[in-house]
Design a protein around this motif. Sequence first.
Motif, PDB file in Angstrom:
ATOM      1  N   GLU A 168     -35.039  60.118 -75.720  1.00 26.49           N
ATOM      2  CA  GLU A 168     -34.461  59.907 -74.515  1.00 26.49           C
ATOM      3  C   GLU A 168     -33.757  58.721 -74.485  1.00 26.49           C
ATOM      4  OE1 GLU A 168     -34.457  61.959 -71.903  1.00 26.49           O
ATOM      5  OE2 GLU A 168     -33.401  61.168 -70.651  1.00 26.49           O
ATOM      6  N   ARG A 169     -34.130  57.703 -74.927  1.00 24.72           N
ATOM      7  CA  ARG A 169     -33.332  56.538 -75.111  1.00 24.72           C
ATOM      8  C   ARG A 169     -32.327  56.527 -75.851  1.00 24.72           C
ATOM      9  NH1 ARG A 169     -32.291  52.460 -78.359  1.00 24.72           N
ATOM     10  NH2 ARG A 169     -33.510  53.500 -79.926  1.00 24.72           N
ATOM     11  N   ARG A 170     -32.458  57.335 -77.144  1.00 19.53           N
ATOM     12  CA  ARG A 170     -31.042  57.499 -78.116  1.00 19.53           C
ATOM     13  C   ARG A 170     -30.113  58.342 -77.197  1.00 19.53           C
ATOM     14  NH1 ARG A 170     -35.172  58.029 -82.029  1.00 19.53           N
ATOM     15  NH2 ARG A 170     -35.098  60.357 -81.951  1.00 19.53           N
ATOM     16  N   ARG A 171     -30.772  59.482 -76.665  1.00 17.66           N
ATOM     17  CA  ARG A 171     -29.720  60.444 -75.966  1.00 17.66           C
ATOM     18  C   ARG A 171     -28.830  59.797 -74.860  1.00 17.66           C
ATOM     19  NH1 ARG A 171     -29.096  63.389 -71.327  1.00 17.66           N
ATOM     20  NH2 ARG A 171     -30.869  62.375 -70.283  1.00 17.66           N
ATOM     21  N   LYS A 172     -29.658  58.806 -74.018  1.00 19.17           N
ATOM     22  CA  LYS A 172     -29.007  58.078 -72.875  1.00 19.17           C
ATOM     23  C   LYS A 172     -27.683  57.013 -73.541  1.00 19.17           C
ATOM     24  CE  LYS A 172     -32.393  57.870 -69.253  1.00 19.17           C
ATOM     25  NZ  LYS A 172     -33.516  57.331 -68.738  1.00 19.17           N
ATOM     26  N   GLU A 173     -28.199  56.304 -74.599  1.00 17.92           N
ATOM     27  CA  GLU A 173     -27.124  55.379 -75.186  1.00 17.92           C
ATOM     28  C   GLU A 173     -25.963  56.380 -75.769  1.00 17.92           C
ATOM     29  OE1 GLU A 173     -30.347  52.180 -76.850  1.00 17.92           O
ATOM     30  OE2 GLU A 173     -29.417  53.573 -78.528  1.00 17.92           O
ATOM     31  N   GLU A 174     -26.337  57.557 -76.397  1.00 14.08           N
ATOM     32  CA  GLU A 174     -25.156  58.380 -76.968  1.00 14.08           C
ATOM     33  C   GLU A 174     -24.227  58.590 -75.726  1.00 14.08           C
ATOM     34  OE1 GLU A 174     -27.703  60.297 -80.838  1.00 14.08           O
ATOM     35  OE2 GLU A 174     -27.052  61.478 -78.986  1.00 14.08           O
ATOM     36  N   LEU A 175     -25.196  59.234 -74.620  1.00 19.54           N
ATOM     37  CA  LEU A 175     -24.084  59.584 -73.441  1.00 19.54           C
ATOM     38  C   LEU A 175     -23.438  58.338 -72.717  1.00 19.54           C
ATOM     39  CD1 LEU A 175     -23.678  61.825 -71.581  1.00 19.54           C
ATOM     40  CD2 LEU A 175     -25.696  61.272 -70.285  1.00 19.54           C
ATOM     41  N   LYS A 176     -23.937  56.960 -72.817  1.00 19.58           N
ATOM     42  CA  LYS A 176     -23.357  55.997 -72.302  1.00 19.58           C
ATOM     43  C   LYS A 176     -22.004  55.779 -73.231  1.00 19.58           C
ATOM     44  CE  LYS A 176     -24.067  51.144 -70.878  1.00 19.58           C
ATOM     45  NZ  LYS A 176     -25.101  50.167 -71.073  1.00 19.58           N
ATOM     46  N   LYS A 181     -16.058  55.800 -73.794  1.00 25.31           N
ATOM     47  CA  LYS A 181     -14.985  56.196 -74.569  1.00 25.31           C
ATOM     48  C   LYS A 181     -14.055  57.228 -73.579  1.00 25.31           C
ATOM     49  CE  LYS A 181     -16.814  56.046 -79.368  1.00 25.31           C
ATOM     50  NZ  LYS A 181     -17.303  56.986 -80.282  1.00 25.31           N
ATOM     51  N   LEU A 182     -14.821  57.967 -72.827  1.00 24.76           N
ATOM     52  CA  LEU A 182     -14.070  58.971 -71.928  1.00 24.76           C
ATOM     53  C   LEU A 182     -13.184  58.133 -70.912  1.00 24.76           C
ATOM     54  CD1 LEU A 182     -13.222  62.105 -71.063  1.00 24.76           C
ATOM     55  CD2 LEU A 182     -15.474  62.049 -69.777  1.00 24.76           C
ATOM     56  N   SER A 183     -14.076  57.126 -70.370  1.00 26.79           N
ATOM     57  CA  SER A 183     -13.319  56.324 -69.209  1.00 26.79           C
ATOM     58  C   SER A 183     -12.474  55.512 -69.822  1.00 26.79           C
ATOM     59  CB  SER A 183     -14.539  55.459 -68.792  1.00 26.79           C
ATOM     60  OG  SER A 183     -13.827  54.571 -67.790  1.00 26.79           O
ATOM     61  N   LEU A 184     -12.338  55.131 -71.201  1.00 29.14           N
ATOM     62  CA  LEU A 184     -11.039  54.415 -71.541  1.00 29.14           C
ATOM     63  C   LEU A 184      -9.894  55.400 -71.781  1.00 29.14           C
ATOM     64  CD1 LEU A 184     -12.917  52.100 -74.294  1.00 29.14           C
ATOM     65  CD2 LEU A 184     -11.768  51.410 -72.356  1.00 29.14           C
ATOM     66  N   ASP A 188      -6.242  55.194 -69.978  1.00 23.66           N
ATOM     67  CA  ASP A 188      -4.906  54.936 -70.938  1.00 23.66           C
ATOM     68  C   ASP A 188      -4.285  56.115 -70.316  1.00 23.66           C
ATOM     69  OD1 ASP A 188      -6.940  53.990 -74.026  1.00 23.66           O
ATOM     70  OD2 ASP A 188      -6.067  52.766 -72.191  1.00 23.66           O
ATOM     71  N   LEU A 189      -4.684  57.364 -70.111  1.00 22.86           N
ATOM     72  CA  LEU A 189      -3.909  58.521 -69.773  1.00 22.86           C
ATOM     73  C   LEU A 189      -3.211  58.189 -68.347  1.00 22.86           C
ATOM     74  CD1 LEU A 189      -5.972  61.604 -70.688  1.00 22.86           C
ATOM     75  CD2 LEU A 189      -3.700  60.942 -71.622  1.00 22.86           C
ATOM     76  N   ARG A 190      -4.005  57.619 -67.272  1.00 23.49           N
ATOM     77  CA  ARG A 190      -3.581  57.387 -65.959  1.00 23.49           C
ATOM     78  C   ARG A 190      -2.319  56.242 -66.311  1.00 23.49           C
ATOM     79  NH1 ARG A 190      -8.830  57.620 -64.533  1.00 23.49           N
ATOM     80  NH2 ARG A 190      -9.001  55.258 -64.556  1.00 23.49           N
ATOM     81  N   LYS A 191      -2.768  55.378 -67.205  1.00 22.34           N
ATOM     82  CA  LYS A 191      -1.890  54.154 -67.230  1.00 22.34           C
ATOM     83  C   LYS A 191      -0.400  54.732 -67.863  1.00 22.34           C
ATOM     84  CE  LYS A 191      -1.291  49.682 -69.596  1.00 22.34           C
ATOM     85  NZ  LYS A 191      -1.996  48.737 -70.734  1.00 22.34           N
TER      86      LYS A 191
END
Length: 691
Positions: A168-176, A181-184, A188-191
């Motif tokens: 679960e910890r690895r899954r959360k880290e990967e999701l985070k 990356k998706l947020s960045l 960048d797209l909005r910018k």
Amino acid sequence: MKSYIEKNNDSYTEGQPLDLQKKKPSHDETNKMEKVKILMVDDRRENLLALEAVLNSPDYHLISANSGEEALRYVLHHDFAVILLDVQMPGLNGFETAKLIKKRKKYTHIPIIFITAINQAKEHVLRGYSVGAVDYIVKPFLPETLRLKVREFVKIYQENENAKLESERRRKEELKEVNAKLSLTNRDLRKNKELARVVGETLLDTIITFDCDGFILSVNPAVKEMFGYSMDELIGEHISSLLINNNQLAVDRLTDLPSKVAVECMAKGKYDHYFPVDIQIGSTSIENEKIFVCSIRDITERKKIEHERKNQYELLEKLVEERTQTLQLTNEKLVAEMKEKEKIAADLQLSQELFYKIFESSPCLLTIQKLENGEYIDVNASWLNNTLYSYEDVKNKAFPILHYVSKFDTGIEHNLTDISIHNEKIQYETKDKEIRDGLLSTEIIDVRGEKCILSVITDLTERVRLEHEIQRLDRLNLIGEMAAGIAHEIRNPMTTVRGFLELSKSSPEHLSKQYIDLMLGELKRANSIISEFLNLARNKMTHKVQQQLNTIVTTIFPLIQAEAVLSNKSVILELGECPEIEVDEKEITQVILNLSLNGLEAMESGGKLTIKTYSENGMTMLEIRDEGSGIDAKILEKVGTPFFTTKEEGTGLGLAICYSVAERHKAVIDLETSEEGTTFFIRFNEDISTR
């Protein structure tokens, strides 16, 4: 077996049998010491006690059930590492109970050990294994054998749980990481989208996109000023309606032009007016479809300048020729002087062109005014677009036209002709009475021998609006966090009271005086939390009088000292001379008591707490220093936040109340912390202490 409530529990979990209700552990406690649960099922009390004696361990949470029905209820609410199940029981026997447990996929992993003193026959043993048992033990059994078997099953359970947690910890880290990356990418797209929009709207050049057949897909707002068409009128039209075939350009071959190469041609406006332009073509592919981008720049003014320059040059050549004919070859010095003048004129012309391009293309609001009377010599396009004035409103008009509005009476309008200003925060009023924000800078320059003032305004209206919006969202977020904190703190005592009332509803004889006192204590705790929260109110009424801070400290000192003696600690007073201050004695007493008790709790036995008062730069100072281990840097920024606490039974309102009281008294609380201890400083403002 009668249900019971474990002693020393302050709050209980709703929706579980009462003998399993436990104090809710904190997040840290859950991670550090989670006991493994073992279910023992037997209809005889003495057998359960014997099993408990054999398996007693600080690592186990032993739970007893008197029947198969009660065991099934426990299985629904808890995750067990192993189940010890008696075969012969009234009602559901052991085989039937095991079969019901294994029937659900969720519980098939729980190992079941049958324990019996009667059925030793082979068919009973085989039946036990057939319903899902992992072992079949016949009484009397060796205690050490049972302990070793249970220990191995517990070890397997713990390894499985650790594997689940790690997964679960690895899954959360990967999701985070994916979310980051998706947020960045989204940012960048909005910018890029916003930058493209701003560039398209602010460019003076016309930007047109068209497909492979030459049909227009989009245009920017500059097309209205340059061609007279609105943006909607040109969508779907052929680009040949704007550009004319000539010797330098074939409109039907635009897609063959090399990129980054400007081509000069003629353009046609909406009302059949023609003007020279420079065009530049670029291309890109979007979803396998090729799109072309055409930049069109009006070069009418440039052509006029070139024509005038050509005439001037021809005139100079004619003049030189006449002088040459008159003086013949003897006047070489005069020829050299004329060439020098020609060079100076060219340099001056180049400088003027560069200045004009910078002046016109700048996104800042630029004006040039005569220093003597404030008359406007020139303004750039950004100034006209932002202020909504036309060029005719400004040209050769006397100062002032643009009115500056400031929250502070700085007299900017009166000083524009006297001093140079650098990044002065101002507000200015547009033609339609809109107030906008900006930074104003001015500089005295020389234009053709006359002193002028160059004004530069950087428009900050949008940034100021965004800052206000962010502040509003921050306040809403704080309200949400505080509401969640209140709900969490009040729900715990309410859960206890509800549990006892549910108990009394089914069995009124169980509602003893001990339980009533416990419920009253929980209600008192809830009321205390609400009272402490109300102390945070900024508009709380205070009763301030002029008095000495030392008197308040001396009054509260015996109570602090008594608390220190109980934990083998000491308190030292260092009271210095300081001016009187106007304060509410009760509120300041509460601040001193809260900070002192926090300091005592932070220290080990033998620690020393120092309370010090003194005067510094005309201000009254209160200093409370402990010898604890200091405050962790990771939580330092949360100190003083309502409902944030590191104590097991704290409400998280003590320091928040201290900061609220300080704000009402116009005082400032600072702190210094290290491994040697923490010091809180309270500075009472000079304007209060000198009234």
